[in-house]
Every structure is written in C-alpha cells, then in structure tokens.
Enzyme design. Structure first.
Site, PDB file in Angstrom:
ATOM      1  CG  MET A  75      -1.890  -1.023   1.400  1.00 16.71           C
ATOM      2  SD  MET A  75      -2.958  -1.224  -0.177  1.00 16.71           S
ATOM      3  CE  MET A  75      -3.374  -2.820  -0.367  1.00 16.71           C
ATOM      4  CB  CYS A  76       4.463   1.756  -0.059  1.00 17.36           C
ATOM      5  SG  CYS A  76       5.282   2.752   1.100  1.00 17.36           S
ATOM      6  CG  HIS A  77       1.011   6.521  -2.153  1.00 11.44           C
ATOM      7  ND1 HIS A  77       0.560   6.464  -1.036  1.00 11.44           N
ATOM      8  CD2 HIS A  77      -0.227   6.511  -3.007  1.00 11.44           C
ATOM      9  CE1 HIS A  77      -0.876   6.304  -1.170  1.00 11.44           C
ATOM     10  NE2 HIS A  77      -1.269   6.646  -2.159  1.00 11.44           N
ATOM     11  CG  MET A 115       5.904   2.677   5.213  1.00 12.65           C
ATOM     12  SD  MET A 115       5.976   1.937   6.673  1.00 12.65           S
ATOM     13  CE  MET A 115       6.423   0.089   6.087  1.00 12.65           C
ATOM     14  CD  GLU A 116       8.967   5.659   1.075  1.00 14.41           C
ATOM     15  OE1 GLU A 116       8.125   5.282   0.193  1.00 14.41           O
ATOM     16  OE2 GLU A 116       8.527   5.945   2.278  1.00 14.41           O
ATOM     17  CG  ASP A 130      23.731 -11.653   1.838  1.00 11.60           C
ATOM     18  OD1 ASP A 130      23.490 -12.826   1.635  1.00 11.60           O
ATOM     19  OD2 ASP A 130      24.328 -11.105   0.774  1.00 11.60           O
TER      20      ASP A 130
END
Length: 164
Positions: A75-77, A115-116, A130
């Site tokens: 739902m992130c633009h 969110m970013e 990793d």
C-alpha cells in the site's frame, strides 16, 4: 489514535488517495542495529570479508531499498525520493559489538517517507547479515523503529523514549 485508512467501505484493502494532500518537504529517520561477534566486527572493520567492503555495500543497498519501497510494501505509494543518507556507528561493551544503523530519507511530495526510512535501515542490516553469514549465522537484527518524521498533515513526530 487515528482509524486505519487502508480499508474501503467493504472492509477490503485499498491504497489511500493522496491526490488532495498538500505537497510539502517531508523527512523521516529510522534506526536499527545488528549485533555481531568480535570476529565479525574485526573482519568488517579490517575489510576482511570476502564479499567486499561490508558497510559500503550495506549503504548502497539501503539507498536502493528506499527507492524501491513501494515495490515491496503493497500500500506504499511510489514517491520521488530527494535524498537518502545512511550512517553507521559501532557500539562496544565487553564482548558485545553492535552496529547502529540510521537512515534518513527526504522527499517533496504529498505523502511521507517513514516506510522508506524503515525499509532502508532494515535492508542495510540484512545486507550486513548476508555479507557476514559465512563467518557467523547468529547475528541479531533489531529493534527497528522510527526516530522522527517531519512534514505533512499529521505534523512532526519525535520518538521520546530511550531508543532515540
């Protein structure tokens, strides 16, 4: 607390309509950490990890992640990222080595970049994992959290607990 905005009248998921929101400068800063062994710490700081310069690769991965957030968070633009800065700091005590990761993301648009910033910090930590997992698979990531955000209709947010 506000109501959830990502549901339509039928109770199903939707992407929020931001077309009427004001365009402003918006920033967000998120933090996370990764706890490593002394051996991993020494290999990172002495550039002895076979996959390359761990912090440089993690920094680039975090920047790339910020730009791709809308591809992995449904739902992130998609937004025009204007800047991403990732900082690393080592915290040591006794036999504990913790890499603190801070990601600051900036845009000028009609929705925020929380969110970013969170994605950027998280992917930076996952990249460290990793690159170092051949040495130790027991590394611990987290906690991950928003430190602050500025701009937008809901105003500024600054975390005031001990995590900031």
């Amino acid at each position: 607390m506000s109501e959830f905005t990502h549901f339509n009248e039928q109770g199903r998921a939707k992407m929020v309509d931001i077309s009427a929101k004001e365009i402003t400068v918006r920033t967000a800063r998120a933090k996370t950490s990764i706890q490593v062994t002394k051996e991993v710490y020494e290999k990172i700081t002495n550039h002895e990890i076979g996959k390359g310069d761990v912090l440089s690769v993690a920094q680039v991965a975090g920047i790339m992640a910020a730009k791709q957030t809308s591809n992995v968070i449904p739902m992130c633009h998609p937004i025009p990222i204007k800047g991403v800065d990732i900082e690393f700091e080592w915290e040591k005590s006794d036999s504990t080595y913790i890499l603190l990761i801070s990601s600051t993301v900036k845009t000028k648009g009609s929705t925020g970049v929380e969110m970013e910033a969170l994605t950027s910090a998280s992917i930076s930590a996952l990249t460290v994992y990793d690159m170092c997992k051949a040495v130790d698979k027991g590394m611990v990531i987290g906690p991950t959290y928003l430190v602050e955000k500025t701009g937008g209709k809901s105003g500024d947010f600054i975390r005031e607990d001990i995590m900031s």
